[in-house]
Design a protein around this motif. Structure first.
Motif, PDB file in Angstrom:
ATOM      1  N   PHE A 127       0.818  -1.213   0.000  1.00  0.00           N
ATOM      2  CA  PHE A 127       0.000   0.000   0.000  1.00  0.00           C
ATOM      3  C   PHE A 127       0.853   1.264   0.000  1.00  0.00           C
ATOM      4  CE2 PHE A 127      -2.526  -3.457   1.540  1.00  0.00           C
ATOM      5  CZ  PHE A 127      -3.751  -3.274   0.917  1.00  0.00           C
ATOM      6  N   GLY A 128       2.082   1.126  -0.482  1.00  0.00           N
ATOM      7  CA  GLY A 128       2.926   2.290  -0.693  1.00  0.00           C
ATOM      8  C   GLY A 128       3.777   2.731   0.463  1.00  0.00           C
ATOM      9  N   VAL A 129       3.801   1.970   1.556  1.00  0.00           N
ATOM     10  CA  VAL A 129       4.649   2.320   2.696  1.00  0.00           C
ATOM     11  C   VAL A 129       6.018   1.691   2.480  1.00  0.00           C
ATOM     12  CG1 VAL A 129       4.964   2.194   5.191  1.00  0.00           C
ATOM     13  CG2 VAL A 129       2.662   2.399   4.232  1.00  0.00           C
ATOM     14  N   VAL A 130       7.054   2.519   2.456  1.00  0.00           N
ATOM     15  CA  VAL A 130       8.391   2.008   2.165  1.00  0.00           C
ATOM     16  C   VAL A 130       9.054   1.552   3.460  1.00  0.00           C
ATOM     17  CG1 VAL A 130      10.569   2.452   0.972  1.00  0.00           C
ATOM     18  CG2 VAL A 130       8.507   3.637   0.243  1.00  0.00           C
ATOM     19  N   GLU A 131       8.508   0.446   4.023  1.00  0.00           N
ATOM     20  CA  GLU A 131       9.151  -0.175   5.175  1.00  0.00           C
ATOM     21  C   GLU A 131      10.180  -1.174   4.653  1.00  0.00           C
ATOM     22  OE1 GLU A 131       7.803  -3.796   5.620  1.00  0.00           O
ATOM     23  OE2 GLU A 131       7.573  -2.977   3.629  1.00  0.00           O
ATOM     24  N   ALA A 132      10.592  -2.119   5.472  1.00  0.00           N
ATOM     25  CA  ALA A 132      11.697  -3.000   5.080  1.00  0.00           C
ATOM     26  C   ALA A 132      11.394  -3.788   3.823  1.00  0.00           C
ATOM     27  CB  ALA A 132      12.028  -3.950   6.236  1.00  0.00           C
ATOM     28  N   THR A 133      10.219  -4.409   3.752  1.00  0.00           N
ATOM     29  CA  THR A 133       9.876  -5.207   2.575  1.00  0.00           C
ATOM     30  C   THR A 133       9.697  -4.327   1.343  1.00  0.00           C
ATOM     31  OG1 THR A 133       8.791  -6.836   3.996  1.00  0.00           O
ATOM     32  CG2 THR A 133       8.250  -6.902   1.659  1.00  0.00           C
ATOM     33  N   GLY A 134       9.082  -3.161   1.526  1.00  0.00           N
ATOM     34  CA  GLY A 134       8.963  -2.221   0.413  1.00  0.00           C
ATOM     35  C   GLY A 134      10.313  -1.741  -0.073  1.00  0.00           C
ATOM     36  N   GLN A 135      11.228  -1.546   0.859  1.00  0.00           N
ATOM     37  CA  GLN A 135      12.584  -1.141   0.482  1.00  0.00           C
ATOM     38  C   GLN A 135      13.281  -2.238  -0.303  1.00  0.00           C
ATOM     39  OE1 GLN A 135      14.520   1.511  -0.298  1.00  0.00           O
ATOM     40  NE2 GLN A 135      14.220   2.282   1.806  1.00  0.00           N
ATOM     41  N   LEU A 136      12.977  -3.504   0.018  1.00  0.00           N
ATOM     42  CA  LEU A 136      13.571  -4.615  -0.720  1.00  0.00           C
ATOM     43  C   LEU A 136      13.195  -4.544  -2.194  1.00  0.00           C
ATOM     44  CD1 LEU A 136      15.084  -7.313  -0.899  1.00  0.00           C
ATOM     45  CD2 LEU A 136      12.976  -8.465  -0.187  1.00  0.00           C
ATOM     46  N   SER A 137      11.938  -4.248  -2.480  1.00  0.00           N
ATOM     47  CA  SER A 137      11.503  -4.122  -3.877  1.00  0.00           C
ATOM     48  C   SER A 137      12.274  -3.024  -4.593  1.00  0.00           C
ATOM     49  CB  SER A 137       9.996  -3.829  -3.934  1.00  0.00           C
ATOM     50  OG  SER A 137       9.254  -4.865  -3.331  1.00  0.00           O
ATOM     51  N   ASN A 138      12.491  -1.903  -3.909  1.00  0.00           N
ATOM     52  CA  ASN A 138      13.247  -0.806  -4.513  1.00  0.00           C
ATOM     53  C   ASN A 138      14.701  -1.192  -4.750  1.00  0.00           C
ATOM     54  OD1 ASN A 138      10.963   0.799  -4.401  1.00  0.00           O
ATOM     55  ND2 ASN A 138      11.521   1.746  -2.453  1.00  0.00           N
ATOM     56  N   LEU A 139      15.300  -1.907  -3.802  1.00  0.00           N
ATOM     57  CA  LEU A 139      16.695  -2.311  -3.943  1.00  0.00           C
ATOM     58  C   LEU A 139      16.869  -3.308  -5.085  1.00  0.00           C
ATOM     59  CD1 LEU A 139      17.739  -2.700  -0.190  1.00  0.00           C
ATOM     60  CD2 LEU A 139      18.395  -0.886  -1.775  1.00  0.00           C
TER      61      LEU A 139
END
Length: 216
Positions: free
Chosen positions: A163-175
């Motif tokens: 849902f667009g929150v760049v927590e740890a898992t969201g950051q993994l997608s960006n990395l």
């Protein structure tokens, strides 16, 4: 690797900072709400018992993703304008509160009913009996299940990434997108972070349990 490592680590740290912030706030709110709900569930007042039971049945049996969708899509329609991170915190807290409630209620049920009756016979109100006599004894029994609830909460924070929150898992997608050649480093970095969080929660729970066992 050396030239990208500082940025990779910094972004991992940023992701886990958001995860820990969500975990802290949602754990605090869920603890407060769950305790109130547990008191309602054992209350002598029928409407309070009905509300507590309904809350637990609804939220515990509703998929977390559905609650996220309801918060993100539904709350703005009634004028609630907050960040996606706070939408996630509210959703996680309301969902987890139902499990906290049941853990605390199970602990309350381990306390001999005669103690509550004795406290009321000397003039204590239900609230005084619960807060002074019952809950302090019940807490010893609820540490392990509460630890399990909060461990599950730590892992459930990952749902916020969808849902667009760049927590740890969201950051993994960006990395993975920005540093595709460091896929495994990023993955194991995120996995190690979650393992550390779980170990810390387990360690704190174990320490509290041992401390209370000594008192007993």
């Amino acid at each position: 690797m050396d030239e990208y490592l500082p940025e990779l680590l910094a972004r991992l740290a940023d992701g886990f900072a958001v995860t820990l912030r969500m975990l802290g706030w949602s754990a605090l709110i869920a603890g407060i709400v769950g305790t109130i709900l547990a008191a309602m569930r054992v209350s002598p007042v029928p409407p309070l018992r009905a509300f507590g039971t309904s809350y637990v049945n609804i939220f515990r049996n509703t998929p977390l993703v559905v609650l996220f969708l309801l918060a993100v899509e539904g709350l703005p329609t009634v004028g609630v304008r907050i960040s996606f991170e706070w939408f996630a915190i509210i959703t996680l807290a309301t969902y987890t509160a139902s499990f906290v409630c049941e853990a605390i209620r199970s602990g309350i049920n381990t306390v001999d009913v005669g103690q509550a009756e004795a406290s009321r016979s000397i003039g204590m109100t239900f609230g005084q009996s619960l807060g002074i006599i019952v809950l302090p004894q019940a807490i010893r029994a609820v540490i392990p299940p509460l630890a399990s609830v909060y461990i599950a909460l730590a892992k459930n924070t990952a749902v916020a990434a969808a849902f667009g929150v760049v927590e740890a898992t969201g950051q993994l997608s960006n990395l993975i997108r920005d540093f595709a050649s460091f896929l495994w480093f990023s993955f194991f970095g995120i996995a190690a972070g979650y393992v550390i969080i779980v170990l810390v929660i387990s360690g704190i729970a174990g320490m509290i349990e041992r401390r209370l066992a000594v008192v007993r």
